[in-house]
Design a protein around this motif. Structure first.
Motif, PDB file in Angstrom:
ATOM      1  N   VAL A 145      86.388   0.895  28.912  1.00 56.14           N
ATOM      2  CA  VAL A 145      87.642   0.947  28.146  1.00 56.14           C
ATOM      3  C   VAL A 145      87.594  -0.112  27.046  1.00 56.14           C
ATOM      4  O   VAL A 145      87.341  -1.296  27.316  1.00 56.14           O
ATOM      5  CB  VAL A 145      88.855   0.707  29.059  1.00 56.14           C
ATOM      6  CG1 VAL A 145      90.139   0.701  28.250  1.00 56.14           C
ATOM      7  CG2 VAL A 145      88.920   1.760  30.160  1.00 56.14           C
ATOM      8  N   ASN A 146      87.788   0.295  25.807  1.00 58.04           N
ATOM      9  CA  ASN A 146      87.799  -0.646  24.693  1.00 58.04           C
ATOM     10  C   ASN A 146      89.176  -0.781  24.016  1.00 58.04           C
ATOM     11  O   ASN A 146      89.366  -1.654  23.182  1.00 58.04           O
ATOM     12  CB  ASN A 146      86.762  -0.227  23.643  1.00 58.04           C
ATOM     13  CG  ASN A 146      87.035   1.139  23.060  1.00 58.04           C
ATOM     14  OD1 ASN A 146      87.960   1.835  23.498  1.00 58.04           O
ATOM     15  ND2 ASN A 146      86.235   1.543  22.096  1.00 58.04           N
ATOM     16  N   ASP A 147      90.120   0.095  24.362  1.00 52.68           N
ATOM     17  CA  ASP A 147      91.483   0.025  23.813  1.00 52.68           C
ATOM     18  C   ASP A 147      92.463   0.320  24.945  1.00 52.68           C
ATOM     19  O   ASP A 147      92.741   1.484  25.256  1.00 52.68           O
ATOM     20  CB  ASP A 147      91.648   1.026  22.673  1.00 52.68           C
ATOM     21  CG  ASP A 147      92.972   0.848  21.943  1.00 52.68           C
ATOM     22  OD1 ASP A 147      93.839   0.090  22.437  1.00 52.68           O
ATOM     23  OD2 ASP A 147      93.147   1.449  20.865  1.00 52.68           O
ATOM     24  N   PRO A 148      93.007  -0.722  25.596  1.00 49.85           N
ATOM     25  CA  PRO A 148      93.894  -0.480  26.756  1.00 49.85           C
ATOM     26  C   PRO A 148      95.125   0.352  26.418  1.00 49.85           C
ATOM     27  O   PRO A 148      95.545   1.190  27.217  1.00 49.85           O
ATOM     28  CB  PRO A 148      94.269  -1.894  27.196  1.00 49.85           C
ATOM     29  CG  PRO A 148      93.202  -2.781  26.649  1.00 49.85           C
ATOM     30  CD  PRO A 148      92.768  -2.157  25.376  1.00 49.85           C
ATOM     31  N   LYS A 149      95.725   0.121  25.267  1.00 52.07           N
ATOM     32  CA  LYS A 149      96.934   0.871  24.897  1.00 52.07           C
ATOM     33  C   LYS A 149      96.630   2.363  24.783  1.00 52.07           C
ATOM     34  O   LYS A 149      97.343   3.212  25.345  1.00 52.07           O
ATOM     35  CB  LYS A 149      97.483   0.342  23.581  1.00 52.07           C
ATOM     36  CG  LYS A 149      98.671   1.136  23.064  1.00 52.07           C
ATOM     37  CD  LYS A 149      99.011   0.739  21.644  1.00 52.07           C
ATOM     38  CE  LYS A 149     100.076   1.673  21.071  1.00 52.07           C
ATOM     39  NZ  LYS A 149     100.355   1.383  19.658  1.00 52.07           N
ATOM     40  N   ALA A 150      95.552   2.713  24.036  1.00 55.65           N
ATOM     41  CA  ALA A 150      95.205   4.120  23.881  1.00 55.65           C
ATOM     42  C   ALA A 150      94.784   4.731  25.212  1.00 55.65           C
ATOM     43  O   ALA A 150      95.133   5.884  25.522  1.00 55.65           O
ATOM     44  CB  ALA A 150      94.071   4.258  22.860  1.00 55.65           C
ATOM     45  N   TYR A 151      94.049   3.981  26.018  1.00 57.55           N
ATOM     46  CA  TYR A 151      93.603   4.480  27.311  1.00 57.55           C
ATOM     47  C   TYR A 151      94.789   4.794  28.224  1.00 57.55           C
ATOM     48  O   TYR A 151      94.759   5.763  28.984  1.00 57.55           O
ATOM     49  CB  TYR A 151      92.685   3.445  27.950  1.00 57.55           C
ATOM     50  CG  TYR A 151      92.224   3.777  29.345  1.00 57.55           C
ATOM     51  CD1 TYR A 151      91.199   4.683  29.575  1.00 57.55           C
ATOM     52  CD2 TYR A 151      92.835   3.180  30.451  1.00 57.55           C
ATOM     53  CE1 TYR A 151      90.786   4.990  30.857  1.00 57.55           C
ATOM     54  CE2 TYR A 151      92.428   3.480  31.738  1.00 57.55           C
ATOM     55  CZ  TYR A 151      91.395   4.378  31.943  1.00 57.55           C
ATOM     56  OH  TYR A 151      90.998   4.677  33.223  1.00 57.55           O
ATOM     57  N   LYS A 152      95.841   3.980  28.126  1.00 58.76           N
ATOM     58  CA  LYS A 152      96.969   4.125  29.059  1.00 58.76           C
ATOM     59  C   LYS A 152      98.005   5.135  28.587  1.00 58.76           C
ATOM     60  O   LYS A 152      98.617   5.831  29.417  1.00 58.76           O
ATOM     61  CB  LYS A 152      97.635   2.765  29.257  1.00 58.76           C
ATOM     62  CG  LYS A 152      98.422   2.637  30.538  1.00 58.76           C
ATOM     63  CD  LYS A 152      97.505   2.643  31.746  1.00 58.76           C
ATOM     64  CE  LYS A 152      98.310   2.516  33.036  1.00 58.76           C
ATOM     65  NZ  LYS A 152      97.442   2.628  34.219  1.00 58.76           N
ATOM     66  N   PHE A 153      98.224   5.275  27.283  1.00 60.04           N
ATOM     67  CA  PHE A 153      99.395   6.020  26.822  1.00 60.04           C
ATOM     68  C   PHE A 153      99.092   7.137  25.829  1.00 60.04           C
ATOM     69  O   PHE A 153     100.002   7.903  25.518  1.00 60.04           O
ATOM     70  CB  PHE A 153     100.418   5.060  26.202  1.00 60.04           C
ATOM     71  CG  PHE A 153     100.885   3.994  27.150  1.00 60.04           C
ATOM     72  CD1 PHE A 153     101.678   4.320  28.237  1.00 60.04           C
ATOM     73  CD2 PHE A 153     100.518   2.680  26.960  1.00 60.04           C
ATOM     74  CE1 PHE A 153     102.103   3.342  29.110  1.00 60.04           C
ATOM     75  CE2 PHE A 153     100.943   1.705  27.832  1.00 60.04           C
ATOM     76  CZ  PHE A 153     101.731   2.028  28.918  1.00 60.04           C
ATOM     77  N   ALA A 158      93.346   9.688  30.936  1.00 57.50           N
ATOM     78  CA  ALA A 158      92.170   9.528  30.084  1.00 57.50           C
ATOM     79  C   ALA A 158      90.883   9.905  30.809  1.00 57.50           C
ATOM     80  O   ALA A 158      89.967  10.494  30.215  1.00 57.50           O
ATOM     81  CB  ALA A 158      92.080   8.083  29.583  1.00 57.50           C
ATOM     82  N   VAL A 159      90.774   9.592  32.092  1.00 56.39           N
ATOM     83  CA  VAL A 159      89.563   9.915  32.847  1.00 56.39           C
ATOM     84  C   VAL A 159      89.401  11.418  32.981  1.00 56.39           C
ATOM     85  O   VAL A 159      88.291  11.959  32.821  1.00 56.39           O
ATOM     86  CB  VAL A 159      89.609   9.238  34.230  1.00 56.39           C
ATOM     87  CG1 VAL A 159      88.386   9.627  35.061  1.00 56.39           C
ATOM     88  CG2 VAL A 159      89.679   7.726  34.089  1.00 56.39           C
ATOM     89  N   ASP A 160      90.462  12.121  33.247  1.00 59.20           N
ATOM     90  CA  ASP A 160      90.391  13.580  33.345  1.00 59.20           C
ATOM     91  C   ASP A 160      90.040  14.197  31.990  1.00 59.20           C
ATOM     92  O   ASP A 160      89.257  15.151  31.921  1.00 59.20           O
ATOM     93  CB  ASP A 160      91.726  14.125  33.852  1.00 59.20           C
ATOM     94  CG  ASP A 160      91.682  15.629  34.030  1.00 59.20           C
ATOM     95  OD1 ASP A 160      90.941  16.116  34.895  1.00 59.20           O
ATOM     96  OD2 ASP A 160      92.395  16.338  33.275  1.00 59.20           O
ATOM     97  N   SER A 161      90.596  13.660  30.934  1.00 54.46           N
ATOM     98  CA  SER A 161      90.258  14.174  29.596  1.00 54.46           C
ATOM     99  C   SER A 161      88.787  13.932  29.279  1.00 54.46           C
ATOM    100  O   SER A 161      88.109  14.808  28.711  1.00 54.46           O
ATOM    101  CB  SER A 161      91.148  13.494  28.548  1.00 54.46           C
ATOM    102  OG  SER A 161      92.512  13.760  28.788  1.00 54.46           O
TER     103      SER A 161
END
Length: 386
Positions: A145-153, A158-161
């Motif tokens: 993960v390099n961008d927590p905000k994008a990864y979370k929201f 995100a893992v399924d995508s």
């Protein structure tokens, strides 16, 4: 001594209760205790009782205690490998690094996200290749993960995508590749193409994920046709081995062929120079002969004729035939001339051998054999001449 032992005043207890009906009823009521505490605190803060027995001092104490608890509950810690995404009333506020932080409870909410751990996600299945063969392919994608905000929201999961993007990219690449390339020589190219396509896909959705590596595991054919494909792979390996052997043979033979070609070119160039020089010599000789011919044409013509005939007969076989006596006599002059030349060569060899033995005899002691090597060699020479 306990307060309720015999002889003590039972009308007094630790809670200040008065006996009811002559019996001890236990601890006092909670409401009564709170009233007493409120009255005492009211006296301390200078407050009084309001209507219905409400105490402003007790309310202040409760508020202070609640504020302290609320303030203490706002402290939180972010681990070393994590970053915290802070939301203020549900809206993104900031991203905090590892360490101790504070947030207003019930107002801000923090979501910790691991940004240093490298995780992996697998993908596998039976897929159809470009040449309409079915092959089982397995792949493992490592990401971080390099961008927590994008990864979370940015997406729901995100893992399924990412899993769906990996599966779609792998099936696309396999569908545009032949089975031989997938099983043998094209594995690295399939891996690279899949990696690039995954990056392009997830870049459209801003998942906040960075692909670290893509491991393309060994592919195999379905079990029903595995034996046939093993034979095909063995044949492919034999083909590669034959190619390497042919390349080694070519590396060995090519320098020799190049050397021969160079030698032939050099010989051709030398022959060319020889012919040119000979022609130039003929021209020079003709230029010298021309004035003599102009001065005496008949004599010059006769001399040229004789020289030409001499060259012709010198390079041709000659036979002498005498038919005047009625008996045909055949005399091979060429054979006789060859025999005469060979006898001359033997004489020369005998003379050379005699000279060598004569030098050896002069250098030897007087006690050597009494036979005369000079006479023997002369006889040998004479025998050769005979």
């Amino acid at each position: 001594m306990a307060w309720n032992e015999p002889g003590n005043n039972k009308d007094k207890d630790p809670w200040g209760n008065k006996p009811r009906g002559g019996n001890d009823q236990g601890p006092p009521d909670f409401d009564e205790l709170m009233k007493k505490l409120g009255s005492r605190m009211g006296g301390v803060f200078g407050g009084g009782k309001g209507s219905g027995g409400f105490s402003w001092g007790a309310a202040v104490v409760v508020l202070i205690l609640a504020a302290v608890v609320w303030g203490i509950s706002g402290f939180y810690t972010i681990k070393n490998a994590e970053q915290g995404v802070v939301l203020h009333f549900g809206q993104y506020k900031e991203t905090v690094s590892s360490g101790l932080h504070w947030k207003p409870t019930f107002i801000d909410k923090v979501y910790p996200v691991d940004t240093r751990t490298v995780r992996s996600i697998p993908a596998s299945g039976y897929m159809l290749t470009k040449d309409e063969n079915v092959v089982r392919v397995q792949i493992e994608v490592q990401y971080k993960v390099n961008d927590p905000k994008a990864y979370k929201f940015n997406v729901t999961d995100a893992v399924d995508s990412l899993s769906q993007a990996v599966d779609a990219s792998l099936r696309y690449v396999v569908g545009h590749t032949t089975m031989d390339d997938i099983l043998t020589t094209g594995r690295e190219q399939v891996r690279r193409d899949t990696w690039d396509l995954i990056n392009k896909t997830i870049a459209q959705y801003h998942l906040g994920i960075d692909i670290q590596d893509v491991n393309f595991l060994p592919a195999r054919a379905p079990d029903a046709v595995k034996a046939a494909f093993d034979d095909a792979i063995a044949a492919k390996e034999d083909e590669q081995r034959y190619i390497r052997e042919a390349e080694a043979y070519a590396s060995e033979v090519e320098p020799i062929a190049r050397g021969k070609a160079t030698r032939i070119l050099q010989e051709a160039d030398a022959y060319k120079q020889q012919v040119v020089l000979k022609a130039q010599g003929e021209v020079a000789r003709f230029n010298k002969l021309l004035p003599e011919y102009e001065a005496s044409p008949k004599v010059t013509r006769t001399r040229l004729y004789l020289e030409t005939i001499e060259q012709v007969y010198g390079n041709s076989s000659k036979v002498l035939v005498d038919g005047g006596s009625g008996n045909l006599m055949y005399l091979p002059l060429d054979k006789l001339m060859e025999k005469q030349q060979s006898s001359k060569a033997n004489d020369n060899n005998g003379d050379e051998l005699f000279q060598i033995q004569q030098r050896q005899g002069q250098a030897s002691d007087s006690g050597l054999s009494s036979s005369d090597p000079r006479g023997v060699n002369r006889n040998a020479g004479r025998t050769g001449r005979d």
